[in-house]
Design a protein around this motif. Structure first.
Motif, PDB file in Angstrom:
ATOM      1  N   GLY A  45       0.820  -1.215   0.000  1.00 25.33           N
ATOM      2  CA  GLY A  45       0.000   0.000   0.000  1.00 25.33           C
ATOM      3  C   GLY A  45       0.845   1.252   0.000  1.00 25.33           C
ATOM      4  O   GLY A  45       0.524   2.235  -0.693  1.00 25.33           O
ATOM      5  N   VAL A  46       1.935   1.230   0.759  1.00 27.96           N
ATOM      6  CA  VAL A  46       2.850   2.387   0.785  1.00 27.96           C
ATOM      7  C   VAL A  46       3.459   2.610  -0.594  1.00 27.96           C
ATOM      8  O   VAL A  46       3.570   3.742  -1.081  1.00 27.96           O
ATOM      9  N   CYS A  47       3.839   1.513  -1.256  1.00 24.25           N
ATOM     10  CA  CYS A  47       4.400   1.625  -2.610  1.00 24.25           C
ATOM     11  C   CYS A  47       3.370   2.199  -3.572  1.00 24.25           C
ATOM     12  O   CYS A  47       3.696   3.044  -4.433  1.00 24.25           O
ATOM     13  N   GLY A  48       2.137   1.748  -3.430  1.00 23.57           N
ATOM     14  CA  GLY A  48       1.076   2.265  -4.299  1.00 23.57           C
ATOM     15  C   GLY A  48       0.816   3.742  -4.063  1.00 23.57           C
ATOM     16  O   GLY A  48       0.612   4.507  -5.026  1.00 23.57           O
ATOM     17  N   LEU A  49       0.848   4.164  -2.798  1.00 23.65           N
ATOM     18  CA  LEU A  49       0.641   5.582  -2.493  1.00 23.65           C
ATOM     19  C   LEU A  49       1.783   6.433  -3.020  1.00 23.65           C
ATOM     20  O   LEU A  49       1.577   7.578  -3.462  1.00 23.65           O
ATOM     21  N   ALA A  50       2.995   5.891  -2.978  1.00 21.66           N
ATOM     22  CA  ALA A  50       4.143   6.637  -3.506  1.00 21.66           C
ATOM     23  C   ALA A  50       3.961   6.910  -4.988  1.00 21.66           C
ATOM     24  O   ALA A  50       4.281   8.006  -5.483  1.00 21.66           O
ATOM     25  N   ASN A  51       3.437   5.941  -5.714  1.00 21.88           N
ATOM     26  CA  ASN A  51       3.170   6.142  -7.138  1.00 21.88           C
ATOM     27  C   ASN A  51       1.993   7.081  -7.355  1.00 21.88           C
ATOM     28  O   ASN A  51       2.011   7.946  -8.240  1.00 21.88           O
ATOM     29  N   MET A 103       5.544  10.562  -5.827  1.00 24.57           N
ATOM     30  CA  MET A 103       6.789  10.722  -5.055  1.00 24.57           C
ATOM     31  C   MET A 103       7.946  10.111  -5.839  1.00 24.57           C
ATOM     32  O   MET A 103       8.405   9.007  -5.579  1.00 24.57           O
ATOM     33  N   THR A 104       8.393  10.857  -6.808  1.00 30.09           N
ATOM     34  CA  THR A 104       9.413  10.324  -7.735  1.00 30.09           C
ATOM     35  C   THR A 104      10.766  10.077  -7.077  1.00 30.09           C
ATOM     36  O   THR A 104      11.604   9.362  -7.624  1.00 30.09           O
ATOM     37  N   ASP A 105      10.968  10.654  -5.885  1.00 31.02           N
ATOM     38  CA  ASP A 105      12.247  10.444  -5.204  1.00 31.02           C
ATOM     39  C   ASP A 105      12.382   9.019  -4.683  1.00 31.02           C
ATOM     40  O   ASP A 105      13.491   8.480  -4.630  1.00 31.02           O
ATOM     41  N   THR A 153      10.876   1.825  -4.319  1.00 33.54           N
ATOM     42  CA  THR A 153       9.795   1.012  -3.744  1.00 33.54           C
ATOM     43  C   THR A 153       9.229   0.053  -4.787  1.00 33.54           C
ATOM     44  O   THR A 153       8.867  -1.083  -4.451  1.00 33.54           O
ATOM     45  N   ASN A 154       9.161   0.502  -6.047  1.00 33.28           N
ATOM     46  CA  ASN A 154       8.652  -0.376  -7.104  1.00 33.28           C
ATOM     47  C   ASN A 154       9.591  -1.554  -7.348  1.00 33.28           C
ATOM     48  O   ASN A 154       9.142  -2.688  -7.543  1.00 33.28           O
ATOM     49  N   ILE A 155      10.888  -1.271  -7.327  1.00 36.36           N
ATOM     50  CA  ILE A 155      11.865  -2.352  -7.531  1.00 36.36           C
ATOM     51  C   ILE A 155      11.757  -3.382  -6.407  1.00 36.36           C
ATOM     52  O   ILE A 155      11.756  -4.594  -6.639  1.00 36.36           O
ATOM     53  N   ILE A 156      11.642  -2.891  -5.171  1.00 33.45           N
ATOM     54  CA  ILE A 156      11.541  -3.797  -4.023  1.00 33.45           C
ATOM     55  C   ILE A 156      10.253  -4.616  -4.095  1.00 33.45           C
ATOM     56  O   ILE A 156      10.240  -5.831  -3.872  1.00 33.45           O
ATOM     57  N   LEU A 157       9.145  -3.938  -4.439  1.00 30.36           N
ATOM     58  CA  LEU A 157       7.862  -4.627  -4.509  1.00 30.36           C
ATOM     59  C   LEU A 157       7.854  -5.684  -5.598  1.00 30.36           C
ATOM     60  O   LEU A 157       7.384  -6.811  -5.392  1.00 30.36           O
ATOM     61  N   ILE A 158       8.384  -5.328  -6.762  1.00 30.00           N
ATOM     62  CA  ILE A 158       8.442  -6.299  -7.865  1.00 30.00           C
ATOM     63  C   ILE A 158       9.351  -7.468  -7.493  1.00 30.00           C
ATOM     64  O   ILE A 158       9.038  -8.637  -7.755  1.00 30.00           O
ATOM     65  N   GLY A 159      10.464  -7.147  -6.853  1.00 35.93           N
ATOM     66  CA  GLY A 159      11.390  -8.202  -6.429  1.00 35.93           C
ATOM     67  C   GLY A 159      10.745  -9.161  -5.445  1.00 35.93           C
ATOM     68  O   GLY A 159      10.887 -10.387  -5.565  1.00 35.93           O
TER      69      GLY A 159
END
Length: 309
Positions: free
Chosen positions: A67-73, A77-79, A84-90
């Motif tokens: 959920g945090v990763c989704g909110l960042a997108n 929050m491009t920083d 977070t996307n790499i970690i989530l996909i991994g």
């Protein structure tokens, strides 16, 4: 009762095999062979282990992170969003490989034959960290499965098993959802001087209560690898609640408190008796579950199946 219309209530009590008092005491087993308590226990399946607390905690933690990763997108929050996307996909890929390695291995094997290219994967036992066995991310996966599973048929099978076992064992309450609290109250009530019930704080009485609690576990574990609708912890919960009420009951009647092994043996024995009861009466239990799944069945409809009205 007088005209024989209710002939199956309590009719299966005499078919139960009570737990012998000692490990060396022999008893006639359902397979027609006389065995000691320990000999029969050695050949029985263990009571399923349920770790739903850890599974749900792990699943909720992963869901929160996702959920945090989704909110960042969502908030741009491009920083941090690339990381977070790499970690989530991994983590998602890791979970897929860990829990579906056999499926992936089979698919690559089929592709190898079609393309005439060697795409075979290493044996999962040789992968690092036990990858492919479900040990690494299995807890999260099972927790997510538990959170998302909605299976009316499965739920009705558990309810049918509880109802059937309580009815044919002659319990004063044959609710569709057995639980430790209701069972403990039933046992305590049966021990009162003015009670119109057979005392349930006995070897046979406790066995019947445990069968009622474990019947949903037995039928679900016979059809599914993971318990979702039933909870094997309810059976031990009954014994613990009765131990807590020792002041209101006869301490000597709590035969399972002699040792930890006695309690474990009793639970394993009761689970086997519940499984045997349901297997030998599979047609009736299946019919009850089908009626419950229809959504309009009453207690009378379920009793009619058992009594063959």
């Amino acid at each position: 009762l007088k005209n024989g219309g209710v002939s199956q209530f309590g009719a299966q009590q005499n078919t139960l095999t009570a737990l012998p008092a000692t490990a060396s005491q022999q008893v006639m087993c359902p397979d027609g062979i006389r065995k000691s308590r320990q000999e029969r226990l050695d050949g029985l399946a263990d009571l399923p282990i349920d770790d739903r607390g850890s599974e749900l905690s792990a699943a909720l933690a992963f869901s929160a992170f996702a959920g945090v990763c989704g909110l960042a997108n969502f908030f741009g929050m491009t920083d941090i969003s690339p990381y977070t996307n790499i970690i989530l996909i991994g983590l998602t890929v890791l979970g897929a490989v860990d829990n579906f390695y056999d499926v992936i291995n089979f698919a690559t094997g089929v592709a190898s034959k079609d393309q005439e290219v060697d795409l075979s994967l290493p044996e999962k036992g040789s992968l690092p960290l036990g990858l492919g066995t479900g040990q690494l991310t299995g807890t999260v996966f099972r927790g997510l499965l538990r959170l998302t599973t909605v299976d009316t048929e499965r739920e009705c099978q558990c309810e049918a098993a509880a109802f059937y076992s309580a009815y044919v064992l002659g319990l004063p309450c044959y609710a569709f959802r057995s639980n430790a609290l209701e069972s403990a109250v039933m046992v305590v009530e049966s021990m009162k001087k003015d009670a119109r019930l057979d005392p349930l704080l006995s070897s046979v009485g406790i066995l019947k209560m445990l069968i009622w609690l474990l019947a949903p576990v037995a039928i679900e574990s016979s059809k599914h690898a993971q318990l979702v609708m039933s909870d094997p912890r309810e059976s031990e919960g009954l014994l613990e609640r009765l131990e807590d009420k020792a002041a209101l009951l006869e301490k000597g009647d709590m035969f399972w408190t002699s040792s930890v092994d006695d309690k474990a043996d009793l639970l394993k024995w009761a689970y086997a008796e519940a499984d045997l009861l349901l297997r030998e009466n599979k047609a009736a239990v299946t019919e009850i579950s089908q009626r419950l799944a229809g959504g309009a069945a009453t207690v009378g409809d379920c009793v009619a199946v058992i009594e063959d009205w």
